[in-house]
Structure formats: structure tokens, C-alpha cells
Design a protein around this motif. Structure first.
Motif, short mmCIF file in Angstrom:
data_model
loop_
_atom_site.label_atom_id
_atom_site.label_comp_id
_atom_site.label_asym_id
_atom_site.label_seq_id
_atom_site.Cartn_x
_atom_site.Cartn_y
_atom_site.Cartn_z
N SER A 186 21.92 74.93 38.66
CA SER A 186 22.73 75.70 39.41
C SER A 186 21.54 75.51 41.39
N LEU A 187 20.13 74.76 40.81
CA LEU A 187 19.87 75.16 41.85
C LEU A 187 19.58 73.30 42.61
N ASP A 188 19.24 73.48 43.63
CA ASP A 188 19.33 71.79 44.36
C ASP A 188 18.22 71.11 43.40
N VAL A 189 18.54 70.39 43.40
CA VAL A 189 16.92 69.32 42.91
C VAL A 189 16.89 68.04 42.91
N ASP A 190 16.11 66.94 43.99
CA ASP A 190 15.73 65.65 44.36
C ASP A 190 15.22 65.34 42.62
N LEU A 191 15.53 64.81 42.55
CA LEU A 191 15.09 64.12 40.58
C LEU A 191 13.97 63.40 40.84
N THR A 192 14.08 62.58 42.41
CA THR A 192 12.88 61.76 42.00
C THR A 192 11.13 62.40 42.53
N GLU A 193 11.71 63.48 42.84
CA GLU A 193 9.89 64.57 43.79
C GLU A 193 9.10 64.96 41.42
N THR A 194 10.08 64.86 40.44
CA THR A 194 9.49 64.93 39.16
C THR A 194 9.74 63.99 38.38
N ASP A 195 8.74 63.79 37.24
CA ASP A 195 9.20 62.93 37.13
C ASP A 195 10.04 63.62 35.13
N VAL A 196 9.96 64.07 34.81
CA VAL A 196 10.29 65.11 33.62
C VAL A 196 11.05 66.27 34.41
N TYR A 197 12.77 66.45 34.47
CA TYR A 197 13.29 68.02 34.90
C TYR A 197 14.03 68.07 33.28
N TYR A 198 13.79 69.39 32.43
CA TYR A 198 14.18 69.57 31.21
C TYR A 198 15.12 70.65 31.49
N LEU A 199 15.86 70.96 30.91
CA LEU A 199 16.63 71.89 30.98
C LEU A 199 17.02 72.02 28.94
N ALA A 200 18.39 73.30 28.92
CA ALA A 200 19.10 73.62 27.62
C ALA A 200 20.31 73.82 27.95
N PRO A 201 21.41 74.06 26.89
CA PRO A 201 22.33 74.06 27.64
C PRO A 201 23.65 75.07 27.26
N GLN A 202 22.30 76.34 26.80
CA GLN A 202 23.30 77.59 27.21
C GLN A 202 22.73 78.64 28.23
N LYS A 203 22.68 78.04 29.28
CA LYS A 203 22.80 78.59 30.64
C LYS A 203 23.67 78.20 32.10
N ALA A 204 23.01 77.47 32.10
CA ALA A 204 24.20 77.01 33.63
C ALA A 204 25.41 76.40 32.97
N PHE A 205 24.59 75.71 31.93
CA PHE A 205 25.88 74.09 31.21
C PHE A 205 26.82 75.11 29.95
N GLY A 206 26.65 76.36 30.59
CA GLY A 206 28.06 77.01 29.64
C GLY A 206 28.16 76.56 28.06
N SER A 207 26.89 76.80 27.41
CA SER A 207 27.35 76.31 25.70
C SER A 207 26.15 76.70 25.39
N ASP A 208 26.20 76.69 23.99
CA ASP A 208 25.13 77.37 23.04
C ASP A 208 23.65 76.50 22.64
N GLY A 209 22.83 77.62 22.32
CA GLY A 209 21.13 76.61 22.46
C GLY A 209 20.96 75.78 20.74
N GLY A 210 20.03 75.75 20.93
CA GLY A 210 19.48 73.77 19.78
C GLY A 210 19.44 73.39 20.26
N LEU A 211 19.60 73.03 21.67
CA LEU A 211 19.18 71.39 22.44
C LEU A 211 18.15 71.53 23.06
N TRP A 212 17.33 70.09 23.49
CA TRP A 212 17.22 70.45 25.32
C TRP A 212 17.19 68.84 25.26
N ILE A 213 17.79 69.16 26.76
CA ILE A 213 17.93 68.13 27.89
C ILE A 213 17.12 67.28 28.56
N ALA A 214 16.31 66.12 28.36
CA ALA A 214 15.80 65.82 29.62
C ALA A 214 15.90 64.94 30.11
N LEU A 215 15.81 64.84 31.62
CA LEU A 215 16.20 63.64 32.52
C LEU A 215 14.50 63.04 32.61
#
Length: 373
Positions: free
Chosen positions: A180-209
């Protein structure tokens, strides 16, 4: 006994789901899942059928965020709560620093504080409705902040810590901000999220860039001999992700729905489109609150108001809980505030799945209910 308040259908949003997580799941995603149910659900996560979906999700996430060279999309089980523990074991060498300004940042702080093999972290705090910020400190090898505090609706930019020790990592909690929010990934080392919010799915996973530096840190910590529970082993998660699978069996529907959502958002225009759409929803609800005689944005500083989750306070004499109850009875759901914040307010998700026109309709419904309570 008074008659229940009935909101006219022509005032209502087309879709009345405004939950901050679990969030609205697009019907089209559910229909797509139903079409593959007999060949996908109930199949082995070690086989091509499921691995192809994990690959689709990882590839789509990378495209959506414009993954920088060397960064990798890592997926594992357990949601953000599991990732906090995973990072505690596998990313922090000795000492961390936190910016804490809500319930979700506080949970990561607790995990690190409780770890007997780490030094006590430095914690910069701000009260609910404000923001705390990281600052350079000698000896800190890991910095951690929240991009969007789901509990309060405060959002801050993702920015590396100027003057930090060489090699220090930045971990960014994007559980509700990512997508939902803009980001420049080069400004961080780990950008982690879950799929049950902006990514319109259910919980139970973590996703880390994860950046190359973060991946290297994970391997070095494991090689140091530190005890790491297998379920929380970040190196295992990295290596399993490279095989397009997770260490433990994932919820297959969650993987598929998240992949569908990411493909849909990429087809609309990716992160630039998603951030703009969330901003339009934010303009609708904050603009309404600024004009209202009974409502006001909880976040007083407009620069800190989230475009992912809006929190709206109500004046004394206007019962937000009663408003939410009437809305729910009329099919408009999950506008209740974060339970521990304890304020007379509503909380509304502004994720890309939510149509800005539905947010506009929600404000009209709130006005209708307030006039009749």
C-alpha cells in the motif's frame, strides 16, 4: 425496543469488508482457487503443482517491488510473529535498536529482550498516535522499525540510519504497509510482510525481501554455532525458498490467493498503482473526517497518517462501538478499533483491494448512522 437502523442499499459500499487483517479477499481470487481445487488443494507441497505456485508468488512479489540486484524473496510459515522470532535467532548478532510506536513494534522488542543470548536492545518509544525514529548508536548491529503501525495508523518513511556502524542491518516491518505504501528497497535490508493485508490472502506465511548483506548475516550466525530451533532457522527458509517450497507444509490456499492478488496488482500497474489507489482511499476518509463535526483523524500530524490503515476518533457523546455494531448489522464489517488501543474510534483498511469508491460510501453510511443513533 427501538427498531434496528437500516442503511439504504444505495448508500452502501459494493463490498463492505474493511478489515485491517485478515483483509478483503477478492472474489475473483476465490473463484480462481475453486477452478484449480481438485488439482491443487490436497496435493504435496514438494511436487511441481504447488512449487509452481510458490514460484509464481515469489516472482510476482519481486516484480511488484522492483527487487534490487542480489535481493531475494524468502517465504516461510508462521506469519510475522514467527518472523520476529526467526530474526531474533538468525539476524541479530549481539545488539539491536528499535523504533517502537505501537503494539506490533513492541512485540518484536519483547522477543529480542527475552532472548538470553542477546544484549538488551535500545528502544526509542513514542505514544500512540506519534512516531519514534532510529538513530545511530555505536555497537548496534541491527536496527528495526515499522513502516506502518497497524494498531494506530501511523506510517513513516523507510530510510537507512545515517552514521550506523558499517555492516549494520535495517529490518523493516511492512506487515500492513507493504503493498500500500511506496518503498525503495535499497534503503533497507529486510522488508518483511504477511499476505493477509494488502496482498488479499489469508495468514500463516511470512514473506521477506532480503538483501545480500542480510542473507550473509543469516549464514554467518548459523555457522557460529548458535542454537536455532529448526522451525525458526532462517537459513533453512532461504534454502527452501530457492527450491520454491517451504520447510513445513504451507496453507496451499494462502499461497495461491496471494499469488493471484500479486498478479492482479502487477497487471494494474504494480506498486505505483497500488500506492496511488490506497492514497485515494486515504484522501476520501481523512478528508471526510476533517470536514466532520463529530469525527477527526486520530493522527494529528498529516505527514504521519497512514495510507494503509486509517484511524478515526469520534467526539464525546458519539459511540464509535455503537456505529461499528450498526455497520456490521448492515453488512459493513471490521471497522472496530485495535482492541488494546482503547479509543473511541473506528479503524478502516485502505489496502489496494479496497475500492476508493467504497471508502466514500462508508463515510456516507457512518454519517447516516450517527444521525440516527
Amino acid at each position: 425496543m427501538t427498531d434496528p437502523i437500516r442503511i439504504p442499499d444505495d448508500l452502501k459500499p459494493v463490498d463492505g469488508r474493511f478489515g485491517s487483517g485478515p483483509s478483503k479477499v477478492r472474489p475473483e481470487g476465490v473463484e480462481a482457487l475453486a477452478r484449480v481445487a481438485t488439482t491443487f488443494l490436497g496435493t504435496s507441497h514438494r511436487q511441481k503443482t504447488v512449487k509452481d505456485e510458490v514460484a509464481r508468488l515469489r516472482r510476482g512479489i519481486g516484480e511488484f517491488f522492483g527487487l534490487p540486484d542480489g535481493y531475494e524473496v524468502i517465504i516461510s510459515n508462521g506469519g510475522t510473529s514467527a518472523f520476529w522470532e526467526t530474526a531474533t535467532f538468525g539476524l541479530i548478532r549481539e545488539k539491536a535498536q528499535f523504533a517502537e510506536f505501537g503494539e506490533f513494534g513492541a512485540k518484536f522488542v519483547k522477543a529480542v529482550t527475552d532472548a538470553p543470548f542477546l544484549a538488551d536492545p535500545t528502544v526509542h518509544k513514542a505514544p500512540g498516535g506519534g512516531a519514534a525514529y532510529l538513530r545511530a548508536e555505536a555497537g548496534v548491529d541491527t536496527y528495526a522499525s515499522v513502516q506502518n503501525e497497524t494498531s494506530t495508523g501511523v506510517a513513516v518513511p523507510v530510510k537507512r540510519v545515517t552514521g550506523a556502524d558499517p555492516g549494520a542491518l535495517l529490518l523493516t516491518d511492512a506487515t500492513s504497509g507493504g503493498g500500500s505504501l511506496d518503498v525503495d528497497l535499497t534503503e533497507t535490508d529486510v522488508y518483511y510482510l504477511a499476505p493477509q493485508k494488502a496482498f488479499g490472502s489469508d495468514g500463516g506465511l511470512w514473506i521477506a525481501l532480503m538483501s545480500p548483506a542480510a542473507i550473509d548475516r543469516a549464514y554467518k550466525i548459523k555457522e557460529s554455532g548458535r542454537y536455532i530451533p529448526q522451525f525458526l532457522d532462517l537459513v533453512t527458509a532461504i534454502e527452501q525458498s530457492r527450491l520454491e517450497q517451504t520447510y513445513n507444509t504451507p496453507a496451499l490456499a494462502t499461497v495461491f490467493l496471494a499469488a493471484e492478488q500479486v498478479d492482479w496488482m502487477n497487471a494494474q500497474g504494480g506498486l505505483a498503482w497500488a500506492a496511488k489507489r490506497s492514497a485515494e482511499s486515504a484522501a476520501a476518509i481523512y478528508g471526510w473526517a476533517d470536514r466532520s463535526a463529530v469525527a477527526t483523524p486520530f493522527i494529528t500530524d498529516p505527514a504521519l497518517r497512514s495510507n494503509a490503515v486509517a484511524t478515526i476518533d469520534f467526539a464525546d457523546g458519539v459511540d464509535a462501538a455503537a456505529i461499528a455494531k450498526v455497520l456490521r448489522a448492515n453488512g459493513i464489517v471490521d471497522t472496530e478499533p485495535y482492541r488494546k488501543l482503547g479509543r473511541n474510534q473506528l479503524r478502516v483498511a485502505l489496502y489496494p483491494t479496497v475500492d476508493p469508491a467504497d471508502v466514500e460510501a462508508l463515510t456516507r453510511c457512518i454519517d447516516f448512522v450517527v444521525d440516527r443513533l
